[in-house]
Design a protein around this motif. Structure first.
Motif, PDB file in Angstrom:
ATOM      1  N   ASP A  46      -1.332  -0.647   3.749  1.00 46.24           N
ATOM      2  CA  ASP A  46      -0.833   0.592   4.355  1.00 46.24           C
ATOM      3  C   ASP A  46      -0.245   0.338   5.739  1.00 46.24           C
ATOM      4  O   ASP A  46      -0.422   1.125   6.670  1.00 46.24           O
ATOM      5  CB  ASP A  46      -1.938   1.645   4.455  1.00 46.24           C
ATOM      6  CG  ASP A  46      -2.516   2.001   3.092  1.00 46.24           C
ATOM      7  OD1 ASP A  46      -1.810   1.795   2.083  1.00 46.24           O
ATOM      8  OD2 ASP A  46      -3.650   2.479   3.037  1.00 46.24           O
ATOM      9  N   ASP A  47       0.435  -0.794   5.880  1.00 46.87           N
ATOM     10  CA  ASP A  47       1.017  -1.156   7.171  1.00 46.87           C
ATOM     11  C   ASP A  47       2.503  -1.425   6.981  1.00 46.87           C
ATOM     12  O   ASP A  47       2.884  -2.462   6.437  1.00 46.87           O
ATOM     13  CB  ASP A  47       0.309  -2.389   7.742  1.00 46.87           C
ATOM     14  CG  ASP A  47       0.842  -2.762   9.123  1.00 46.87           C
ATOM     15  OD1 ASP A  47       1.247  -1.848   9.859  1.00 46.87           O
ATOM     16  OD2 ASP A  47       0.844  -3.966   9.454  1.00 46.87           O
ATOM     17  N   GLY A  85       0.825  -1.200   0.000  1.00 42.87           N
ATOM     18  CA  GLY A  85       0.000   0.000   0.000  1.00 42.87           C
ATOM     19  C   GLY A  85       0.860   1.251   0.000  1.00 42.87           C
ATOM     20  O   GLY A  85       1.918   1.299  -0.640  1.00 42.87           O
ATOM     21  N   ASN A  86       0.425   2.247   0.723  1.00 40.89           N
ATOM     22  CA  ASN A  86       1.080   3.549   0.707  1.00 40.89           C
ATOM     23  C   ASN A  86       1.579   3.904   2.106  1.00 40.89           C
ATOM     24  O   ASN A  86       0.898   3.632   3.094  1.00 40.89           O
ATOM     25  CB  ASN A  86       0.114   4.640   0.243  1.00 40.89           C
ATOM     26  CG  ASN A  86      -0.495   4.324  -1.114  1.00 40.89           C
ATOM     27  OD1 ASN A  86       0.133   3.658  -1.944  1.00 40.89           O
ATOM     28  ND2 ASN A  86      -1.700   4.796  -1.345  1.00 40.89           N
ATOM     29  N   ASP A  87       2.751   4.540   2.155  1.00 43.68           N
ATOM     30  CA  ASP A  87       3.252   5.016   3.444  1.00 43.68           C
ATOM     31  C   ASP A  87       4.339   6.053   3.221  1.00 43.68           C
ATOM     32  O   ASP A  87       5.106   5.971   2.258  1.00 43.68           O
ATOM     33  CB  ASP A  87       3.830   3.870   4.285  1.00 43.68           C
ATOM     34  CG  ASP A  87       3.627   4.083   5.774  1.00 43.68           C
ATOM     35  OD1 ASP A  87       3.878   5.224   6.230  1.00 43.68           O
ATOM     36  OD2 ASP A  87       3.211   3.149   6.475  1.00 43.68           O
ATOM     37  N   SER A  99       5.898  -3.003  14.830  1.00 43.56           N
ATOM     38  CA  SER A  99       5.116  -2.163  13.920  1.00 43.56           C
ATOM     39  C   SER A  99       5.512  -0.719  14.101  1.00 43.56           C
ATOM     40  O   SER A  99       5.635  -0.234  15.219  1.00 43.56           O
ATOM     41  CB  SER A  99       3.615  -2.319  14.194  1.00 43.56           C
ATOM     42  OG  SER A  99       2.894  -1.412  13.391  1.00 43.56           O
ATOM     43  N   THR A 100       5.726  -0.027  12.991  1.00 49.10           N
ATOM     44  CA  THR A 100       6.068   1.389  13.069  1.00 49.10           C
ATOM     45  C   THR A 100       4.832   2.265  12.958  1.00 49.10           C
ATOM     46  O   THR A 100       4.918   3.475  13.050  1.00 49.10           O
ATOM     47  CB  THR A 100       7.031   1.785  11.918  1.00 49.10           C
ATOM     48  OG1 THR A 100       6.306   1.749  10.697  1.00 49.10           O
ATOM     49  CG2 THR A 100       8.208   0.849  11.853  1.00 49.10           C
ATOM     50  N   SER A 101       3.663   1.639  12.726  1.00 50.21           N
ATOM     51  CA  SER A 101       2.490   2.441  12.418  1.00 50.21           C
ATOM     52  C   SER A 101       2.071   3.314  13.585  1.00 50.21           C
ATOM     53  O   SER A 101       1.582   4.430  13.399  1.00 50.21           O
ATOM     54  CB  SER A 101       1.336   1.524  11.990  1.00 50.21           C
ATOM     55  OG  SER A 101       1.096   0.544  12.971  1.00 50.21           O
ATOM     56  N   GLY A 102       2.254   2.821  14.823  1.00 46.86           N
ATOM     57  CA  GLY A 102       1.858   3.629  15.969  1.00 46.86           C
ATOM     58  C   GLY A 102       3.027   4.329  16.630  1.00 46.86           C
ATOM     59  O   GLY A 102       2.873   5.408  17.215  1.00 46.86           O
TER      60      GLY A 102
END
Length: 321
Positions: free
Chosen positions: A137-138, A104-106, A200-203
C-alpha cells in the motif's frame, strides 16, 4: 510512433478510441473515472499483452483528470515510453525521469495536461518477491537509471511487436516464459536506484486529496445548490486559500473551474440518457440556472450544443469523430 507498427492478433489486444463515450466502458471495468480536458482532440489507444505471470498495458492517453483505485496484490510498475511525459500524481509533478510503483491498494489522482504514452506492467502475486517493493500500500515514484529505463522501454516495444507479428510464439509456454524473464531482469536493473532520489506520495498532498474528496461528496449531495468558496471553506473548517490550493494541487485548476466541469459532465451524462428530459431540466438539475451561460460553457467544453447531445441520446447513439 509507438502504435503505428502494431496490428491486433491472438496475442495482442489493440484498440483505438475516437470518442470518450466509447472509452468509458473500459474505465468502468477498471474502477477508473476520467474527465477529458480537450474533447475536440480526443484519441486514445490501448495495447495489451499477457505473459505467464504479468500483463503489459501500453497506453496513449489524453489530456484529462483521472481518479482510479488500484488493487495490485502482486505489484505494478508504470513508466513513460517517451521523454515528454507531463503528469501530476497525488499533487506531485512528475516527468519522464520517474517510474511509479505500487503493491497493494491505493486511490490515485492524476492530472494529465497533454497526451502521454506510458506502459503499465501488472505483476501476478504468484511471482517470487524480487525485493522491488519495500512495503504494501505504498505508492512511490523513483528516479530511473537512464540506461535501464531505455532498455526496459525497448524490451516492452519488442514484446508488443512480437505479439503483433508472431502471435503463435506466445502459445509456447517456454517462449512466453523467456520473454517474461527478460522483462523481469530489465525491471531488476530499473529498481537498482538511489533511494535518496525517491519521492513518496504517501504523505505529500494527503490533506489536499482529502479536501478534494470532501468537495466531490458535497457536490454530489447538493447538485442543485449554488456553491460558494467561502461557504465551502467554512463547512470544512479551512481557509479559502487552503481550499483553493488543494484543488489546484490535486486537479490542476481553480475550485470554480473544477466544480463547473464536474457539473457540465454530469449534465452531459443525463442528456445522453435521452428519455423525456429537456435541456433546461437537465441543466437546472446540476445547478445551472442561467441557461445562456450554461449553453455557452457547454459548447466551449464539448463543441456541440446541449440540444444536439440530447437528440443523440434520444436516438441511442454516441458521437462519431
Amino acid at each position: 510512433m509507438l502504435f503505428d507498427a502494431l496490428a491486433p492478433s491472438s496475442a495482442l489486444q489493440l484498440i483505438g478510441f475516437s470518442d470518450i463515450d466509447a472509452f468509458r466502458p473500459i474505465e468502468t471495468m477498471e474502477d477508473a473515472r476520467s474527465i477529458p480536458l480537450d474533447i475536440s482532440n480526443f484519441a486514445a489507444v490501448r495495447a495489451v499483452v499477457a505473459l505467464p505471470a504479468c500483463r503489459i498495458i501500453m497506453m496513449r492517453s489524453f489530456a484529462r483528470i483521472l481518479d482510479t483505485a488500484y488493487r495490485m496484490p502482486g505489484g505494478m510498475v508504470i513508466l513513460s515510453m517517451t521523454d515528454d511525459l507531463r503528469v501530476n500524481l497525488n499533487s506531485l509533478d512528475l516527468d519522464a525521469r520517474y517510474f511509479v510503483t505500487l503493491r497493494g491498494n491505493d486511490e490515485c489522482h492524476f492530472v494529465e495536461p497533454q497526451t502521454n504514452r506510458h506502459a503499465m506492467i501488472i505483476l501476478s502475486p504468484a511471482l517470487r518477491d524480487r525485493g522491488w517493493f519495500d512495503q504494501g500500500d505504498d505508492l512511490r515514484a523513483h528516479v530511473a537509471n537512464r540506461p535501464a529505463l531505455l532498455h526496459t522501454r525497448q524490451l516492452l516495444l519488442d514484446i508488443l511487436r512480437t505479439a503483433s507479428v508472431q502471435p503463435l510464439l506466445f502459445e509456447s509456454t517456454e517462449v512466453a516464459a523467456h520473454l517474461q524473464e527478460g522483462l523481469l531482469l530489465a525491471l531488476d536493473d530499473l529498481f537498482r536506484i538511489d533511494s535518496m532520489s525517491d519521492r513518496s506520495t504517501s504523505g505529500q498532498g494527503e490533506r489536499s486529496i482529502k479536501l478534494v474528496q470532501r468537495i466531490d461528496d458535497y457536490v454530489a449531495a447538493y447538485p442543485t445548490a449554488p456553491i460558494y468558496t467561502a461557504d465551502l471553506a467554512g463547512e470544512f473548517g479551512v481557509s479559502i486559500r487552503t481550499l483553493g490550493g488543494a484543488v489546484s494541487k490535486v486537479r490542476g485548476m481553480s475550485l470554480h473551474q473544477y466544480i463547473r466541469l464536474k457539473r457540465l459532465w454530469a449534465t452531459r451524462t443525463r442528456l445522453l440518457k435521452g428519455g423525456g428530459a429537456t435541456v433546461a431540466t437537465c441543466a437546472r438539475a446540476q445547478g445551472f440556472h442561467h441557461l445562456g451561460e450554461f449553453a455557452a460553457a457547454y459548447r466551449a467544453t464539448f463543441h456541440e450544443a446541449p440540444s444536439d447531445t440530447l437528440a443523440r441520446g434520444r436516438q441511442g447513439g454516441v458521437p462519431s469523430r
